[in-house]
Design a protein around this motif. Sequence first.
Motif, PDB file in Angstrom:
ATOM      1  N   GLN A 124       0.932  -1.227   0.036  1.00 30.36           N
ATOM      2  CA  GLN A 124       0.008  -0.004   0.065  1.00 30.36           C
ATOM      3  C   GLN A 124       1.060   1.335  -0.056  1.00 30.36           C
ATOM      4  OE1 GLN A 124      -3.702  -0.241  -0.073  1.00 30.36           O
ATOM      5  NE2 GLN A 124      -3.032   1.800  -1.054  1.00 30.36           N
ATOM      6  N   LYS A 125       2.058   1.185   1.053  1.00 30.68           N
ATOM      7  CA  LYS A 125       2.837   2.532   0.777  1.00 30.68           C
ATOM      8  C   LYS A 125       3.471   2.625  -0.436  1.00 30.68           C
ATOM      9  CE  LYS A 125       3.412   2.662   5.928  1.00 30.68           C
ATOM     10  NZ  LYS A 125       2.900   3.939   6.029  1.00 30.68           N
ATOM     11  N   ASN A 129       0.862   3.880  -2.934  1.00 29.44           N
ATOM     12  CA  ASN A 129       0.541   5.252  -2.902  1.00 29.44           C
ATOM     13  C   ASN A 129       1.309   6.372  -3.305  1.00 29.44           C
ATOM     14  OD1 ASN A 129      -1.903   4.425  -1.782  1.00 29.44           O
ATOM     15  ND2 ASN A 129      -1.203   4.722   0.606  1.00 29.44           N
ATOM     16  N   TYR A 188      -0.673   6.719  -6.779  1.00 29.40           N
ATOM     17  CA  TYR A 188      -2.032   7.460  -5.927  1.00 29.40           C
ATOM     18  C   TYR A 188      -1.502   8.417  -5.195  1.00 29.40           C
ATOM     19  CZ  TYR A 188      -4.058   2.752  -7.075  1.00 29.40           C
ATOM     20  OH  TYR A 188      -4.498   1.804  -7.707  1.00 29.40           O
ATOM     21  N   GLN A 189      -0.489   9.365  -5.487  1.00 28.40           N
ATOM     22  CA  GLN A 189       0.024  10.163  -4.489  1.00 28.40           C
ATOM     23  C   GLN A 189      -0.921  11.425  -4.801  1.00 28.40           C
ATOM     24  OE1 GLN A 189       4.135  11.306  -5.325  1.00 28.40           O
ATOM     25  NE2 GLN A 189       4.172  12.469  -3.240  1.00 28.40           N
ATOM     26  N   SER A 245      -7.843   1.733  -1.110  1.00 26.47           N
ATOM     27  CA  SER A 245      -7.234   2.595  -0.300  1.00 26.47           C
ATOM     28  C   SER A 245      -6.400   3.451  -1.020  1.00 26.47           C
ATOM     29  CB  SER A 245      -6.243   1.795   0.536  1.00 26.47           C
ATOM     30  OG  SER A 245      -6.889   0.526   1.117  1.00 26.47           O
ATOM     31  N   GLY A 246      -6.077   3.433  -2.139  1.00 24.89           N
ATOM     32  CA  GLY A 246      -5.188   4.419  -2.894  1.00 24.89           C
ATOM     33  C   GLY A 246      -6.079   5.261  -3.339  1.00 24.89           C
ATOM     34  N   ASP A 295      -8.546   9.281  -1.291  1.00 23.72           N
ATOM     35  CA  ASP A 295      -8.424  10.505  -1.157  1.00 23.72           C
ATOM     36  C   ASP A 295      -8.834  11.089  -2.179  1.00 23.72           C
ATOM     37  OD1 ASP A 295      -5.063   9.938   0.426  1.00 23.72           O
ATOM     38  OD2 ASP A 295      -7.250  10.049   1.323  1.00 23.72           O
TER      39      ASP A 295
END
Length: 462
Positions: free
Chosen positions: A321-322, A325, A329-330, A414-415, A418
Amino acid sequence: MSSTGPSRQALARMINNVDTALSQCEQRERRPLEKALYQVEEAHDRQDCWQGNQVKGKQSRKSHANMHDGTQAQTVHTAPMDDAGHPYEEIEQPYGLRDGDGHDTDVDDFDSGTAYMEDNHVSDNEDSHQDSGYVSSSSYECDRPHSCKRKRNTNDLSGDSPSPQPHEPQRPCKVRKSKGRVATRDYEVAVQQLIKFAIGDFRGRLASQYAYPDRMTQVLWAKEAWKEACVLHDIEIGFNGEIIQMITCCTSHLTGEVKAKLRLLVESIYGFDCSPRESIKSKNCRLVWDLKDKFGLCYRELGDKKSHIPRSGLFQMRLNQKGANLIWYQNKRNEGIVFDKYFTPFPIPALALLYTAAECCVDEWADGECIDICFSSGEYKAVYDKHLANLKKFQAQTKDHGILDTILKDINNSGRRDDCLSDNEIKNTIQEHQQQGDNTGNESDDADELDGGFEDNESEHK
């Protein structure tokens, strides 16, 4: 060549002269001269025949049809006879020795025509077979002038029946000259928008299909990405070699970007420590060995062999995930948000690229301290193929349980969290607001009651 030829007697004496025996060399030298004499004599005979027909045609118009038949009969070529009554051997007159008026053509003209055919590599067979409507010189040489052009085929009449031309797209326009390597800013604004979209689409294909394609596949994906950009922006502009080169360069750019962004993340997640102490360096070396042993970096817990604690959490690392992202997905302009068709669910090749870059970062700690290693396709393409094969094998064997499918869906959801607010989040906020409003009302009522009680006590005291 002179227009006045020798007499029949001289020609017969030359041909029938058998008194002196000639050598083979003299006979070869004599053949061109004899051929030329035959042609001159035949030309004179045909010219006399043609002039005689013209005189007869003027005498009487009533017998024109009969005289026309006689003319045709007289124009039939017959071999001339010499004084001894022997017929000459008929030799075909080559095309180009006569012009349209019956006079001999200048030798220079014939030589120039021959030189033209030699310079342009034109042969007799090639010229005669190019067009089926072309009349050969053997049957049309007397009436055909030397400068006559070949018949035009009906297929060549493009002016009379123009064929429809396909619509050509607009060419990309440059607004400035490139200084060194070509850049997007060198083109006009419309082309810049297409290039940016095509690059994003190309990067999405790399992440979702294969991160190390060959050159032919790169060019094919770049062209398809350009077409997608034209369709999205409702504009038709063609591409050139520079644009394709800019798009395909993203192959190395993407892999380098993934490795650079994961470098600090790998250090913190796996627990590497940068220190000059030898004990810390030894610890880093042992950690590298454990992570490299049987794809240990893909597990959430490495376990302990001495305590007989097995590994656990295969492909459930926080790195999933990190890392996703940071790269896809930043922000809202990243490929995971804009090109959701490639990342719904999160693609297996992208996860394999994350683990490949993480393994490169782990290799940098092999000596106990971090040393930069180039993340090139030549060294890590085979590593990428192994991680990709492991993920596909794991998905196939756990398909009934949906373990990897759930992991991939969670990464994408999750990405994209936001990106926009979900309906559940909005409903929860409304409920919180209503609850806070009810609590505020109850507190105000309690405060009023307390104030009223204090006023009654004060009045009784007085």
